[in-house]
Design a protein around this motif. Structure first.
Motif, PDB file in Angstrom:
ATOM      1  N   GLY A 357       0.827  -1.209   0.000  1.00 22.38           N
ATOM      2  CA  GLY A 357       0.000   0.000   0.000  1.00 22.38           C
ATOM      3  C   GLY A 357       0.855   1.249   0.000  1.00 22.38           C
ATOM      4  N   ASP A 358       0.221   2.388   0.251  1.00 26.61           N
ATOM      5  CA  ASP A 358       0.891   3.687   0.299  1.00 26.61           C
ATOM      6  C   ASP A 358       1.047   4.122   1.745  1.00 26.61           C
ATOM      7  OD1 ASP A 358       1.053   3.871  -2.474  1.00 26.61           O
ATOM      8  OD2 ASP A 358      -0.973   4.703  -2.609  1.00 26.61           O
ATOM      9  N   TYR A 359       2.233   4.607   2.099  1.00 29.81           N
ATOM     10  CA  TYR A 359       2.551   4.991   3.464  1.00 29.81           C
ATOM     11  C   TYR A 359       3.349   6.286   3.475  1.00 29.81           C
ATOM     12  CZ  TYR A 359       1.428   0.088   4.513  1.00 29.81           C
ATOM     13  OH  TYR A 359       0.798  -1.132   4.630  1.00 29.81           O
ATOM     14  N   THR A 360       3.243   7.029   4.554  1.00 29.83           N
ATOM     15  CA  THR A 360       4.080   8.203   4.750  1.00 29.83           C
ATOM     16  C   THR A 360       5.439   7.765   5.274  1.00 29.83           C
ATOM     17  OG1 THR A 360       3.236   8.512   7.001  1.00 29.83           O
ATOM     18  CG2 THR A 360       2.107   9.689   5.219  1.00 29.83           C
ATOM     19  N   GLU A 361       6.427   8.629   5.075  1.00 25.31           N
ATOM     20  CA  GLU A 361       7.764   8.330   5.578  1.00 25.31           C
ATOM     21  C   GLU A 361       7.716   8.181   7.108  1.00 25.31           C
ATOM     22  OE1 GLU A 361      12.338  10.124   5.498  1.00 25.31           O
ATOM     23  OE2 GLU A 361      10.666  11.246   4.609  1.00 25.31           O
ATOM     24  N   GLY A 362       8.314   7.106   7.601  1.00 20.52           N
ATOM     25  CA  GLY A 362       8.357   6.845   9.033  1.00 20.52           C
ATOM     26  C   GLY A 362       7.169   6.083   9.573  1.00 20.52           C
ATOM     27  N   ALA A 363       6.125   5.862   8.752  1.00 15.08           N
ATOM     28  CA  ALA A 363       4.949   5.133   9.217  1.00 15.08           C
ATOM     29  C   ALA A 363       5.329   3.690   9.536  1.00 15.08           C
ATOM     30  CB  ALA A 363       3.851   5.167   8.165  1.00 15.08           C
ATOM     31  N   GLU A 364       4.694   3.144  10.558  1.00 15.69           N
ATOM     32  CA  GLU A 364       4.941   1.745  10.925  1.00 15.69           C
ATOM     33  C   GLU A 364       4.211   0.833   9.951  1.00 15.69           C
ATOM     34  OE1 GLU A 364       3.379  -0.708  14.571  1.00 15.69           O
ATOM     35  OE2 GLU A 364       5.255   0.279  15.184  1.00 15.69           O
ATOM     36  N   VAL A 365       4.934  -0.096   9.369  1.00 19.91           N
ATOM     37  CA  VAL A 365       4.393  -0.986   8.351  1.00 19.91           C
ATOM     38  C   VAL A 365       4.568  -2.431   8.823  1.00 19.91           C
ATOM     39  CG1 VAL A 365       4.520  -1.726   5.945  1.00 19.91           C
ATOM     40  CG2 VAL A 365       5.032   0.652   6.549  1.00 19.91           C
ATOM     41  N   ASN A 366       3.520  -3.214   8.675  1.00 17.27           N
ATOM     42  CA  ASN A 366       3.604  -4.637   8.987  1.00 17.27           C
ATOM     43  C   ASN A 366       3.379  -5.433   7.713  1.00 17.27           C
ATOM     44  OD1 ASN A 366       1.751  -7.289   9.914  1.00 17.27           O
ATOM     45  ND2 ASN A 366       3.635  -6.965  11.071  1.00 17.27           N
ATOM     46  N   ILE A 367       4.310  -6.300   7.394  1.00 16.49           N
ATOM     47  CA  ILE A 367       4.172  -7.170   6.230  1.00 16.49           C
ATOM     48  C   ILE A 367       4.096  -8.619   6.700  1.00 16.49           C
ATOM     49  CG2 ILE A 367       5.239  -5.660   4.530  1.00 16.49           C
ATOM     50  CD1 ILE A 367       7.886  -7.098   4.990  1.00 16.49           C
ATOM     51  N   GLU A 368       3.372  -9.418   5.940  1.00 20.24           N
ATOM     52  CA  GLU A 368       3.164 -10.813   6.331  1.00 20.24           C
ATOM     53  C   GLU A 368       3.154 -11.687   5.079  1.00 20.24           C
ATOM     54  OE1 GLU A 368       0.073 -13.170   9.244  1.00 20.24           O
ATOM     55  OE2 GLU A 368      -0.761 -11.773   7.773  1.00 20.24           O
ATOM     56  N   ALA A 369       3.855 -12.806   5.159  1.00 21.92           N
ATOM     57  CA  ALA A 369       3.861 -13.795   4.082  1.00 21.92           C
ATOM     58  C   ALA A 369       3.349 -15.113   4.645  1.00 21.92           C
ATOM     59  CB  ALA A 369       5.262 -13.966   3.521  1.00 21.92           C
ATOM     60  N   LEU A 370       2.270 -15.618   4.064  1.00 21.48           N
ATOM     61  CA  LEU A 370       1.667 -16.877   4.501  1.00 21.48           C
ATOM     62  C   LEU A 370       1.872 -17.901   3.394  1.00 21.48           C
ATOM     63  CD1 LEU A 370      -1.683 -15.398   5.897  1.00 21.48           C
ATOM     64  CD2 LEU A 370       0.359 -16.059   7.208  1.00 21.48           C
ATOM     65  N   ALA A 371       2.712 -18.903   3.667  1.00 19.96           N
ATOM     66  CA  ALA A 371       3.036 -19.903   2.652  1.00 19.96           C
ATOM     67  C   ALA A 371       1.853 -20.831   2.402  1.00 19.96           C
ATOM     68  CB  ALA A 371       4.251 -20.708   3.086  1.00 19.96           C
ATOM     69  N   ASN A 372       1.576 -21.106   1.141  1.00 18.89           N
ATOM     70  CA  ASN A 372       0.568 -22.096   0.788  1.00 18.89           C
ATOM     71  C   ASN A 372       1.115 -23.501   1.012  1.00 18.89           C
ATOM     72  OD1 ASN A 372      -1.305 -20.157  -0.001  1.00 18.89           O
ATOM     73  ND2 ASN A 372      -0.594 -20.142  -2.126  1.00 18.89           N
ATOM     74  N   GLU A 373       0.224 -24.471   1.016  1.00 13.69           N
ATOM     75  CA  GLU A 373       0.629 -25.856   1.218  1.00 13.69           C
ATOM     76  C   GLU A 373       1.623 -26.262   0.134  1.00 13.69           C
ATOM     77  OE1 GLU A 373      -1.378 -30.314   1.680  1.00 13.69           O
ATOM     78  OE2 GLU A 373      -2.647 -28.524   1.473  1.00 13.69           O
ATOM     79  N   GLY A 374       2.691 -26.918   0.566  1.00 15.87           N
ATOM     80  CA  GLY A 374       3.720 -27.346  -0.366  1.00 15.87           C
ATOM     81  C   GLY A 374       4.858 -26.371  -0.519  1.00 15.87           C
ATOM     82  N   PHE A 375       4.814 -25.225   0.220  1.00 17.19           N
ATOM     83  CA  PHE A 375       5.869 -24.226   0.152  1.00 17.19           C
ATOM     84  C   PHE A 375       6.272 -23.794   1.561  1.00 17.19           C
ATOM     85  CE2 PHE A 375       3.509 -23.888  -3.773  1.00 17.19           C
ATOM     86  CZ  PHE A 375       4.488 -23.733  -4.739  1.00 17.19           C
ATOM     87  N   ILE A 376       7.474 -23.272   1.691  1.00 14.35           N
ATOM     88  CA  ILE A 376       7.898 -22.628   2.928  1.00 14.35           C
ATOM     89  C   ILE A 376       8.450 -21.251   2.588  1.00 14.35           C
ATOM     90  CG2 ILE A 376       8.415 -24.784   4.127  1.00 14.35           C
ATOM     91  CD1 ILE A 376      11.412 -24.070   3.703  1.00 14.35           C
ATOM     92  N   PHE A 377       8.328 -20.348   3.542  1.00 10.43           N
ATOM     93  CA  PHE A 377       8.842 -18.983   3.378  1.00 10.43           C
ATOM     94  C   PHE A 377      10.327 -18.960   3.720  1.00 10.43           C
ATOM     95  CE2 PHE A 377       9.998 -14.971   5.468  1.00 10.43           C
ATOM     96  CZ  PHE A 377       9.734 -14.069   4.451  1.00 10.43           C
ATOM     97  N   LEU A 378      11.105 -18.218   2.907  1.00 15.82           N
ATOM     98  CA  LEU A 378      12.535 -18.082   3.164  1.00 15.82           C
ATOM     99  C   LEU A 378      12.880 -16.723   3.764  1.00 15.82           C
ATOM    100  CD1 LEU A 378      14.009 -19.615  -0.119  1.00 15.82           C
ATOM    101  CD2 LEU A 378      13.593 -20.741   2.079  1.00 15.82           C
ATOM    102  N   ASN A 379      12.615 -15.638   3.020  1.00 18.93           N
ATOM    103  CA  ASN A 379      12.965 -14.298   3.497  1.00 18.93           C
ATOM    104  C   ASN A 379      12.336 -13.247   2.588  1.00 18.93           C
ATOM    105  OD1 ASN A 379      14.577 -14.233   1.153  1.00 18.93           O
ATOM    106  ND2 ASN A 379      16.412 -14.831   2.278  1.00 18.93           N
ATOM    107  N   TRP A 380      12.473 -11.991   3.029  1.00 13.55           N
ATOM    108  CA  TRP A 380      12.118 -10.825   2.217  1.00 13.55           C
ATOM    109  C   TRP A 380      13.409 -10.222   1.673  1.00 13.55           C
ATOM    110  CZ3 TRP A 380       7.025  -9.812   1.489  1.00 13.55           C
ATOM    111  CH2 TRP A 380       6.098 -10.247   2.450  1.00 13.55           C
ATOM    112  N   THR A 381      13.415  -9.849   0.404  1.00 11.77           N
ATOM    113  CA  THR A 381      14.610  -9.236  -0.171  1.00 11.77           C
ATOM    114  C   THR A 381      14.255  -7.960  -0.931  1.00 11.77           C
ATOM    115  OG1 THR A 381      14.406 -10.669  -2.118  1.00 11.77           O
ATOM    116  CG2 THR A 381      15.938 -11.364  -0.396  1.00 11.77           C
ATOM    117  N   VAL A 382      15.247  -7.052  -1.016  1.00 13.71           N
ATOM    118  CA  VAL A 382      15.205  -5.883  -1.896  1.00 13.71           C
ATOM    119  C   VAL A 382      16.320  -6.084  -2.906  1.00 13.71           C
ATOM    120  CG1 VAL A 382      15.403  -3.383  -2.077  1.00 13.71           C
ATOM    121  CG2 VAL A 382      14.376  -4.397  -0.053  1.00 13.71           C
TER     122      VAL A 382
END
Length: 608
Positions: A357-382
């Motif tokens: 979404g759109d956020y102002t500078e310094g705003a607190e942001v929460n991100i979440e990744a929910l793996a579907n069956e048959g997958f696992i989450f590794l990491n977030w990258t830029v």
């Protein structure tokens, strides 16, 4: 006679040199002279030189007189659209009607793409405060572009239209250098004078206008007019905030300040008018340039460098000058600059992503990744950099757009995941005290050290045909016969190869590596683990015989070692897990020689 010939020759050389210098160094554009009272001035100007090749739906003027805002759009139906074409020698911009110091052979032109017959190039071009207007444009087309244009004018905001002139032919780029100058004298249209609702449009007609490809191009479009002036200054006004553009909290913006007479017409200053700027509704804080001057003989000025410190609606500014009635701006909004957070997945349908979404500078942001069956989450990258290792992560939004990739991995058929991997291929032959893993699963980190006493040390040994690396247990796309191995130099009997190697989240562990030695290196290795951070150690299996790397036709001898730890539950899901490899047997206490390790891995299954 000879002297005369010499003088003539010198003069010819001087002329040639002068002409060469003139051709090489084009003079810089001269500023436009100040107009005399009653002479036309520039009201609006589009030079398009700040545009890139992206598609646009509107193009604000590059310059408008204070208090005015002008805009080009391309309304209609069909697939036609607007973009820009930047200058190149084979496809140039126009150097005709350059104004305000714009340099030749620079920038871009506006491109109105076909099909154009169902669209119109529309100018919202108010003339408030000006009369005796002249509209000027420079235009060309591609070979498939519309061959005719028709200019029309509206005095009532676009409800009714009048032809300004007959349709005119547009040359294509190869013809006559490709551009034609068209100047339209609007002085006969009295309704065009001092008109806030003035509009002009260009219609595309004739052959080529309905082609699916091709375009018409425009450059250096101007509207000139004679200022309509009143009597003596009686009041100040703020006709425009930031040239009609958005104002953002904490960022510089501008205002136009105009002197007007009792009837509201612009009024030339008899002497310099000094004024101050403040916030009328006394809400936020105004900083930056808080004063300005309308010079004698002028009726308006632009003040740049104002800063408002907070996002707020309905801000009103006030200007004050001695002897004149103060002026106020219309209420305007100061916005918080928003930055976009984009979340993408490295594997389509591998999981659900929340928090974009759109956020102002310094705003607190929460991100979440929910793996579907048959997958696992590794990491977030830029890009290639790891941004976070937790699937649910909170951070503060930076002052820029941000694109994060959620990296997932498909569960393998055997359920075994690579947890840690050292391939050593980035090492050189420098002595090191620690070697971090080349790969560790998200949230984990691992390292090798070589503690102990004596002269033993660790370094790398790069591949060469007579002294090769191992091709056993290559993972993650590592190529054979490349890179380096880890070298454990003697004396090794007073040291240990120590692995800090957490298994958090994984069980059923399997350890794999390749090992060899030089002729004087230790003949055996002993593998042990510690489940309590190195306080107590458990030996696994018998001592492992390590072959001599060999020479000539026997070169490249490596032991291929696989140790299954699934019978040791204490190593599972253990953040304090350590391994160590001891050099034992004959040769471990030699003063020279070494053992070598390559492609060391730890695999395991995910603990749900």
């Amino acid at each position: 006679m000879k002297k005369n010939i010499l003088v003539v020759a010198l003069l010819m050389i001087a002329v040639l040199l002068a002409s060469c210098v003139k051709d090489e160094l084009a003079p810089a554009p001269e500023p436009e002279p100040e107009p005399e009272p009653g002479e036309p001035v520039l009201v609006h100007y589009w030079h398009f030189n700040e545009m890139s090749g992206e598609t646009v739906t509107e193009v604000p003027s590059d310059f408008s007189a204070p208090g005015l805002v002008a805009l080009i759009t391309y309304p209609g139906t069909g697939d036609g659209y607007m973009d820009a074409r930047t200058h190149r020698e084979a496809d140039p911009v126009s150097n005709t009607n350059l104004r305000m110091g714009q340099a030749a052979n620079q920038g871009a032109v506006l491109r109105a793409r076909n099909p154009a017959i169902t669209r119109e190039l529309l100018f919202d071009i108010p003339s408030t405060g000006f009369s005796d207007l002249v509209f000027t444009l420079v235009t060309t087309r591609s070979e498939n572009g519309s061959q005719e244009q028709q200019v029309q004018i509206s005095f009532d905001g676009g409800s009714n239209w009048t032809d300004v002139d007959e349709p005119y032919y547009i040359p294509s780029l190869p013809e006559n250098e490709g551009y034609v100058l068209r100047e339209f004298d609007l002085s006969e249209f009295e309704q065009a004078n001092d008109n806030p609702n003035l509009k002009i449009r260009i219609l595309f007609e004739g052959a080529g206008s309905d082609n699916p490809t091709g375009n018409n191009r425009f450059d250096n479009i101007t509207l000139d007019g004679v200022p309509i002036l009143g009597g003596e200054p009686a009041k100040l006004s703020i006709p425009t905030i930031n040239s009609g553009q958005e104002v953002y909290a904490g960022e510089e913006f501008s205002i136009d300040v105009t002197a007007i007479d009792d009837s509201g017409l612009p009024a030339e200053a008899i002497s310099d008018i000094s004024f101050t700027i403040s916030v009328e509704n006394d809400s936020g804080s105004l900083a930056g340039t808080l004063s300005g001057v309308i010079p004698a003989g002028e009726f308006t000025t632009t003040v740049e460098g104002l800063i408002y410190d907070a996002a707020e609606e309905g801000v009103i500014l006030k200007v004050e000058a001695s002897g004149l009635q103060e002026g106020e701006s219309e209420p305007f909004n100061v916005l918080a600059r928003m930055y976009n957070l984009t979340l993408t997945s490295n594997i389509t349908d591998a999981g659900e992503l929340n928090g974009a979404g759109d956020y102002t500078e310094g705003a607190e942001v929460n991100i979440e990744a929910l793996a579907n069956e048959g997958f696992i989450f590794l990491n977030w990258t830029v890009g290639e950099e790891v941004f976070a290792t937790d699937a649910n992560h909170t951070f503060n939004m930076p002052g820029e757009n941000l694109e994060l990739t959620a990296n997932f991995e498909e569960l393998p058929d055997d359920g075994m995941f690579l947890i840690h991997y050292w391939h050593f291929n980035t090492m050189d032959e420098s002595t090191v005290t620690e070697v971090e893993s080349d790969f560790s699963r998200s949230g984990l980190s691992a390292a090798i050290t070589y503690p102990g006493t004596g002269d033993g040390s660790m370094d790398g040994r790069t591949h060469r045909p007579a002294d090769p690396v191992s091709n056993f247990n290559l993972r993650m796309g590592q190529q054979p016969n490349q890179g380096a191995v880890l070298r454990l130099r003697n004396p090794a009997n007073t040291r240990e190869l120590l692995f800090k190697i957490p298994s958090t989240g994984y069980g059923d562990l399997v350890v794999t590596w390749a090992a060899t030695r030089t002729e004087n290196g230790g003949t055996h290795q002993r593998f042990e683990f510690s489940a309590d951070g190195g306080n107590n150690w458990q030996t696994v299996g018998e001592d492992l015989e390590i072959p001599f790397i060999g020479e000539d036709d026997d070169v490249g001898q490596y032991a291929e070692i696989v140790i299954d730890l699934s019978d040791y539950p204490e190593v599972n899901n253990n953040p304090d897990l350590y391994f160590r490899i001891l050099a034992v047997g004959e040769g471990a206490d030699n003063l020279s020689g070494n053992q070598r390790i390559d492609n060391f891995t730890l695999d395991g299954t995910v603990i749900e």
